[in-house]
Write a protein that holds these residues in place. Structure first.
Motif, PDB file in Angstrom:
ATOM      1  N   THR A 162       0.829  -1.210   0.000  1.00 50.18           N
ATOM      2  CA  THR A 162       0.000   0.000   0.000  1.00 50.18           C
ATOM      3  C   THR A 162       0.860   1.254   0.000  1.00 50.18           C
ATOM      4  OG1 THR A 162      -1.805  -1.134   1.162  1.00 50.18           O
ATOM      5  CG2 THR A 162      -1.768   1.272   1.283  1.00 50.18           C
ATOM      6  N   VAL A 163       1.917   1.252   0.822  1.00 49.11           N
ATOM      7  CA  VAL A 163       2.815   2.411   0.896  1.00 49.11           C
ATOM      8  C   VAL A 163       3.467   2.664  -0.464  1.00 49.11           C
ATOM      9  CG1 VAL A 163       4.980   3.261   1.893  1.00 49.11           C
ATOM     10  CG2 VAL A 163       3.241   2.252   3.374  1.00 49.11           C
TER      11      VAL A 163
ATOM     12  N   GLU B 151       0.772   4.048  -2.940  1.00 47.20           N
ATOM     13  CA  GLU B 151       0.367   5.423  -2.631  1.00 47.20           C
ATOM     14  C   GLU B 151       1.514   6.403  -2.837  1.00 47.20           C
ATOM     15  OE1 GLU B 151      -1.279   5.403   1.281  1.00 47.20           O
ATOM     16  OE2 GLU B 151      -3.123   4.378   0.657  1.00 47.20           O
ATOM     17  N   THR B 152       2.742   5.948  -2.628  1.00 47.56           N
ATOM     18  CA  THR B 152       3.905   6.816  -2.854  1.00 47.56           C
ATOM     19  C   THR B 152       4.067   7.131  -4.338  1.00 47.56           C
ATOM     20  OG1 THR B 152       5.098   5.998  -0.910  1.00 47.56           O
ATOM     21  CG2 THR B 152       6.416   6.989  -2.660  1.00 47.56           C
TER      22      THR B 152
ATOM     23  N   VAL C 183       5.926  12.164   0.008  1.00 43.37           N
ATOM     24  CA  VAL C 183       4.707  11.351   0.109  1.00 43.37           C
ATOM     25  C   VAL C 183       5.017  10.055   0.849  1.00 43.37           C
ATOM     26  CG1 VAL C 183       2.878  10.158  -1.173  1.00 43.37           C
ATOM     27  CG2 VAL C 183       3.824  12.313  -2.038  1.00 43.37           C
TER      28      VAL C 183
ATOM     29  N   GLU D  31       5.173  10.451   4.652  1.00 48.29           N
ATOM     30  CA  GLU D  31       3.839  10.555   5.252  1.00 48.29           C
ATOM     31  C   GLU D  31       3.156   9.198   5.296  1.00 48.29           C
ATOM     32  OE1 GLU D  31       1.766  13.410   2.915  1.00 48.29           O
ATOM     33  OE2 GLU D  31       2.993  15.113   3.568  1.00 48.29           O
ATOM     34  N   ARG D  32       3.201   8.479   4.185  1.00 52.63           N
ATOM     35  CA  ARG D  32       2.484   7.198   4.109  1.00 52.63           C
ATOM     36  C   ARG D  32       3.099   6.154   5.042  1.00 52.63           C
ATOM     37  NH1 ARG D  32      -0.344  10.325   2.416  1.00 52.63           N
ATOM     38  NH2 ARG D  32      -1.414  10.432   0.401  1.00 52.63           N
TER      39      ARG D  32
ATOM     40  N   GLU E 174       2.007   6.994   8.620  1.00 48.62           N
ATOM     41  CA  GLU E 174       0.579   6.749   8.823  1.00 48.62           C
ATOM     42  C   GLU E 174       0.243   5.264   8.878  1.00 48.62           C
ATOM     43  OE1 GLU E 174      -1.483   8.700   5.702  1.00 48.62           O
ATOM     44  OE2 GLU E 174      -0.946  10.729   6.366  1.00 48.62           O
ATOM     45  N   ASN E 175       0.833   4.491   7.978  1.00 48.56           N
ATOM     46  CA  ASN E 175       0.453   3.082   7.818  1.00 48.56           C
ATOM     47  C   ASN E 175       1.261   2.119   8.679  1.00 48.56           C
ATOM     48  OD1 ASN E 175      -1.584   2.906   5.416  1.00 48.56           O
ATOM     49  ND2 ASN E 175      -0.039   4.380   4.753  1.00 48.56           N
TER      50      ASN E 175
END
Length: 376
Positions: A242-243, A246-247, A301, A304-305, A308-309
């Motif tokens: 996911t990281v 999303e990155t 990005v 941040e990801r 968060e994750n």
């Protein structure tokens, strides 16, 4: 603890010779009632029972480090607080499992924390290991031991009814219905306290065991032990994916993902001889992505990801997020599996305006097991 240290403790549990001083246990039914408690000198047990217990103890130190077996550290408050869970384990250890009041309190805490719908057996053993010195050529010298490693091992085993069936009764010389018995299963959860780090006692850590690496009970480990489990292996992999997605966003292409796969597997291969699992923190993953072709402008990005994750201070076990055995390309209708060392055989191209996955062929092509004569 690393793989070598785990193996050293595991080999103490021999069928014919071990240092176990005491075994204690509590049988709990599905309504969380204590049905039976036991407290015995281990060598007072019948030989066949001893052998079966030893198999359970060995199982609790089996599996893959970073998946089934996880190192955990106690938060400071669990060591200093009045009701700190590490302090309670220390009291249990120092009692050598001889104080009934401490055992009952431990069983109650397991029952309160353990979310299990069937019957189970809580087992505890105490052992004292006279740590031998290791010579330069890796030979154990038991005559030069300076330290004793005192530890307790806890195993939590489901207890299930045996399957219904027919059996042979030799006394009556007949086939008849079998009696169904409640059978103790291999452990689902367990822990070793204190940890055996650097081949010595580490009261600030423990080794946790979960039979199912993908469904480790985070709430149970925290409520009983005060320690936070890392993300389960499956969740680590899914979160990493996911990281990355999303990155990269719209720039997530085949070449970059292939590079991440190859670079990650190369890191694992280089670390192969190390008994410690390869763990990647935020900076390690950032370097991995950068070396795989992720542009610098995407790194903000990523920061941040990841936070968060996964968590700012958390680490990922490389073996949990990589697949060293296969390289898979998947569409809704087609799945292609490639030898991980031959990812060069697959590439993406635009043919007649259509994006395509192209696989290089050789003269040995099979379709449904049938070798075709002309692959072209």
């Amino acid at each position: 603890m690393n793989k070598t240290e785990i193996a050293e403790i595991k080999k103490l549990f021999k069928k014919d010779d071990n240092g176990i001083t005491r075994i204690c246990g509590c049988y709990v039914d599905a309504e969380k009632n204590k049905r039976l408690e036991l407290k015995e000198a281990f060598y007072s047990l019948p030989e066949e029972e001893m052998f079966k217990y030893v198999e359970i103890f060995r199982k609790t130190l089996s599996g893959t480090l970073g998946k089934n077996l996880m190192n955990m550290e106690f938060p400071v408050e669990e060591e200093t607080g009045e009701n700190g869970k590490q302090k309670k384990l220390m009291a249990l250890l120092q009692s050598k499992l001889e104080q009934t009041e401490l055992l009952d309190e431990f069983y109650d805490r397991v029952i309160d924390a353990y979310d299990y719908t069937g019957n189970y057996l809580i087992l505890l053993i105490h052992d004292a290991y006279d740590i031998p010195s290791i010579t330069a050529d890796r030979v154990e010298n038991f005559d030069a031991s300076d330290y004793v490693y005192d530890f307790v091992l806890c195993c939590i085993c489901p207890v299930k009814l045996s399957k219904a069936g027919l059996c042979y009764n030799p006394e009556k010389n007949s086939i008849e219905d079998c009696m169904r018995d409640w059978i103790v299963q291999p452990p689902d959860n367990g822990f070793l306290f204190p940890a055996f780090n650097d081949r010595n006692t580490d009261i600030h850590s423990l080794l946790y065991y979960s039979k199912n690496a993908d469904e480790a009970d985070i709430d149970f480990s925290y409520d009983l032990l005060g320690c936070t489990l890392p993300l389960p292996a499956k969740e680590q992999k899914e979160t990493f994916q996911t990281v990355v997605e999303e990155t990269l966003g719209s720039t997530c292409n085949y070449e970059v993902v292939k590079n991440i796969h190859e670079n990650l597997n190369e890191m694992i291969s280089e670390h192969k001889e190390n008994p410690e699992p390869l763990e990647l923190d935020k900076e390690d993953v950032k370097k991995l992505l950068s070396s795989s072709g992720v542009p610098e402008e995407k790194m903000e990005v990523f920061e941040e990801r990841f936070s968060e994750n996964i968590g700012e201070s958390q680490k990922l076990v490389a073996d949990n997020i990589a697949n060293v055995r296969k390289f898979e390309v998947k569409t809704p209708d087609v799945t292609i599996q490639v030898n991980p060392s031959r990812t060069d055989l697959v590439e993406t191209r635009v043919i007649d305006g259509v994006p395509c996955i192209v696989i290089e062929c050789c003269d040995q092509v099979e379709i449904n097991g049938i070798r075709i004569a002309n692959p072209s």
